[in-house]
Write a protein that holds these residues in place. Sequence first.
Motif, PDB file in Angstrom:
ATOM      1  N   HIS A  84       0.836  -1.202   0.000  1.00 25.25           N
ATOM      2  CA  HIS A  84       0.000   0.000   0.000  1.00 25.25           C
ATOM      3  C   HIS A  84       0.872   1.253   0.000  1.00 25.25           C
ATOM      4  O   HIS A  84       0.635   2.192  -0.772  1.00 25.25           O
ATOM      5  N   GLU A  85       1.895   1.265   0.835  1.00 30.22           N
ATOM      6  CA  GLU A  85       2.771   2.436   0.918  1.00 30.22           C
ATOM      7  C   GLU A  85       3.479   2.696  -0.404  1.00 30.22           C
ATOM      8  O   GLU A  85       3.533   3.838  -0.890  1.00 30.22           O
ATOM      9  N   VAL A  86       4.035   1.644  -0.986  1.00 34.00           N
ATOM     10  CA  VAL A  86       4.808   1.812  -2.221  1.00 34.00           C
ATOM     11  C   VAL A  86       3.914   2.246  -3.378  1.00 34.00           C
ATOM     12  O   VAL A  86       4.252   3.171  -4.129  1.00 34.00           O
ATOM     13  N   LEU A  87       2.756   1.615  -3.532  1.00 31.64           N
ATOM     14  CA  LEU A  87       1.884   1.947  -4.654  1.00 31.64           C
ATOM     15  C   LEU A  87       1.251   3.329  -4.496  1.00 31.64           C
ATOM     16  O   LEU A  87       1.212   4.106  -5.455  1.00 31.64           O
ATOM     17  N   THR A  88       0.770   3.635  -3.318  1.00 27.25           N
ATOM     18  CA  THR A  88       0.125   4.946  -3.143  1.00 27.25           C
ATOM     19  C   THR A  88       1.133   6.075  -3.269  1.00 27.25           C
ATOM     20  O   THR A  88       0.779   7.192  -3.647  1.00 27.25           O
ATOM     21  N   GLY A  89       2.396   5.776  -2.997  1.00 28.72           N
ATOM     22  CA  GLY A  89       3.435   6.785  -3.179  1.00 28.72           C
ATOM     23  C   GLY A  89       3.720   7.093  -4.635  1.00 28.72           C
ATOM     24  O   GLY A  89       4.388   8.089  -4.942  1.00 28.72           O
ATOM     25  N   ALA A  90       3.229   6.257  -5.540  1.00 31.05           N
ATOM     26  CA  ALA A  90       3.422   6.479  -6.979  1.00 31.05           C
ATOM     27  C   ALA A  90       2.075   6.530  -7.683  1.00 31.05           C
ATOM     28  O   ALA A  90       1.930   6.081  -8.821  1.00 31.05           O
ATOM     29  N   ALA A  91       1.070   7.090  -7.004  1.00 31.65           N
ATOM     30  CA  ALA A  91      -0.297   7.091  -7.531  1.00 31.65           C
ATOM     31  C   ALA A  91      -0.402   7.722  -8.915  1.00 31.65           C
ATOM     32  O   ALA A  91      -1.195   7.278  -9.749  1.00 31.65           O
ATOM     33  N   GLY A  92       0.407   8.723  -9.174  1.00 30.30           N
ATOM     34  CA  GLY A  92       0.316   9.406 -10.460  1.00 30.30           C
ATOM     35  C   GLY A  92       0.790   8.584 -11.638  1.00 30.30           C
ATOM     36  O   GLY A  92       0.532   8.953 -12.793  1.00 30.30           O
ATOM     37  N   ALA A  93       1.460   7.459 -11.373  1.00 34.56           N
ATOM     38  CA  ALA A  93       2.025   6.657 -12.467  1.00 34.56           C
ATOM     39  C   ALA A  93       1.187   5.447 -12.831  1.00 34.56           C
ATOM     40  O   ALA A  93       1.446   4.806 -13.852  1.00 34.56           O
ATOM     41  N   VAL A  94       0.174   5.094 -12.023  1.00 34.70           N
ATOM     42  CA  VAL A  94      -0.473   3.797 -12.214  1.00 34.70           C
ATOM     43  C   VAL A  94      -1.592   3.810 -13.252  1.00 34.70           C
ATOM     44  O   VAL A  94      -2.040   2.733 -13.681  1.00 34.70           O
ATOM     45  N   GLY A  95      -2.068   4.951 -13.670  1.00 33.07           N
ATOM     46  CA  GLY A  95      -3.173   5.006 -14.625  1.00 33.07           C
ATOM     47  C   GLY A  95      -2.880   4.227 -15.886  1.00 33.07           C
ATOM     48  O   GLY A  95      -1.810   4.363 -16.485  1.00 33.07           O
ATOM     49  N   GLY A  96      -3.821   3.388 -16.297  1.00 34.78           N
ATOM     50  CA  GLY A  96      -3.658   2.601 -17.516  1.00 34.78           C
ATOM     51  C   GLY A  96      -2.848   1.338 -17.343  1.00 34.78           C
ATOM     52  O   GLY A  96      -2.707   0.559 -18.295  1.00 34.78           O
ATOM     53  N   ARG A  97      -2.308   1.108 -16.169  1.00 33.08           N
ATOM     54  CA  ARG A  97      -1.498  -0.090 -15.919  1.00 33.08           C
ATOM     55  C   ARG A  97      -2.351  -1.212 -15.339  1.00 33.08           C
ATOM     56  O   ARG A  97      -3.410  -0.981 -14.755  1.00 33.08           O
ATOM     57  N   ALA A  98      -1.853  -2.422 -15.496  1.00 33.26           N
ATOM     58  CA  ALA A  98      -2.423  -3.578 -14.802  1.00 33.26           C
ATOM     59  C   ALA A  98      -1.516  -3.871 -13.623  1.00 33.26           C
ATOM     60  O   ALA A  98      -0.333  -4.184 -13.805  1.00 33.26           O
ATOM     61  N   LEU A  99      -2.052  -3.737 -12.416  1.00 33.42           N
ATOM     62  CA  LEU A  99      -1.286  -4.008 -11.209  1.00 33.42           C
ATOM     63  C   LEU A  99      -1.612  -5.420 -10.733  1.00 33.42           C
ATOM     64  O   LEU A  99      -2.760  -5.710 -10.385  1.00 33.42           O
ATOM     65  N   VAL A 100      -0.622  -6.289 -10.738  1.00 33.09           N
ATOM     66  CA  VAL A 100      -0.797  -7.666 -10.275  1.00 33.09           C
ATOM     67  C   VAL A 100      -0.046  -7.788  -8.959  1.00 33.09           C
ATOM     68  O   VAL A 100       1.188  -7.806  -8.926  1.00 33.09           O
ATOM     69  N   ASN A 101      -0.782  -7.836  -7.877  1.00 33.02           N
ATOM     70  CA  ASN A 101      -0.181  -7.817  -6.548  1.00 33.02           C
ATOM     71  C   ASN A 101      -0.075  -9.232  -6.001  1.00 33.02           C
ATOM     72  O   ASN A 101      -1.086  -9.865  -5.687  1.00 33.02           O
ATOM     73  N   LEU A 102       1.143  -9.724  -5.861  1.00 31.52           N
ATOM     74  CA  LEU A 102       1.390 -11.064  -5.333  1.00 31.52           C
ATOM     75  C   LEU A 102       1.865 -11.014  -3.888  1.00 31.52           C
ATOM     76  O   LEU A 102       2.374 -12.001  -3.364  1.00 31.52           O
TER      77      LEU A 102
END
Length: 299
Positions: A84-102
């Motif tokens: 959660h910390e790592v992804l929310t810290g890069a919120a502006g970059a995730v649009g249009g991506r597929a995030l597969v969280n293992l």
Amino acid sequence: MTTGPEPTPAALPAPVTVIGLGNLGRAIAGALLRDGHPVTVWNRSPARAEPLVARGATAAATVAEAIAAADLVIVALLDSPAAHEVLTGAAGAVGGRALVNLTSGGPEDARALAAWAAQHGAEYLHGAVYAVPQTIGTAQSSVTYSGSAAAHRRWRAPLDLLGKGTFLGADAGRASGYDVAVLAGMYGMLGGFFHAAAMAKAAGISTAELTPRLVSWLTDLFPALATFAEEIDSGDYTTGESSLAMNATGLETIIRASQTQGIPASTLAPLKALIDRQVAGGHGSESLARVAELLLSGP
């Protein structure tokens, strides 16, 4: 002289980003590199990326840079708070991506990140890995997924490189729900094994001598789990083939024997307490599986 149409070039393996380079993340990146995927990696400790860079991976300086490098982003961090910390810290970059969280976590952790991803224009797929890192990419590895069906369809080929994949549905928390339940059963079994080994050693029996007999007994016992499952799902515990009262007596004998040998009954006492509560409630003739009702009802 006429010539036929130019052959269609084979599709090149898609770029993939791997966030987190612990044992699992390194194994994932390695499997993707072996298949020819351009792989971008990021880790809090950059030194962990060096062996993968030597094999052709690209190390990103920031999480946002890593996410921007590929449409498929695989996350394999220590735990859900870290993810959660790592992804929310890069919120502006995730649009249009597929995030597969293992990353391992509970169902609500996965659902919260899925909701967050949707708010930021990303598809979210949660995965639970059933493998040790060294078997990633082999027939001994399997991964269950839940969340975005579209993301699973689109990225199934690279994901299947990690192990046999199974899609469980649109509820992002479903894969984690299975995972933590399976692991709870595993650790309960291991606790029982360690207790059994201690009792055997105290009686002069080696663990190597005990284990084949224990495995044989457990193998014969496993079919009873299907019966218990039917009782728990139906809420009907009246069959009583393995009654609570009978098991209370048997478990008391085992606990007494354990304590007599100087082995604390710390792995057995919680189950005994649950059984005793059910017997005291007037359910002694009912199935042992009724213990699950106490766990479902909370403290």
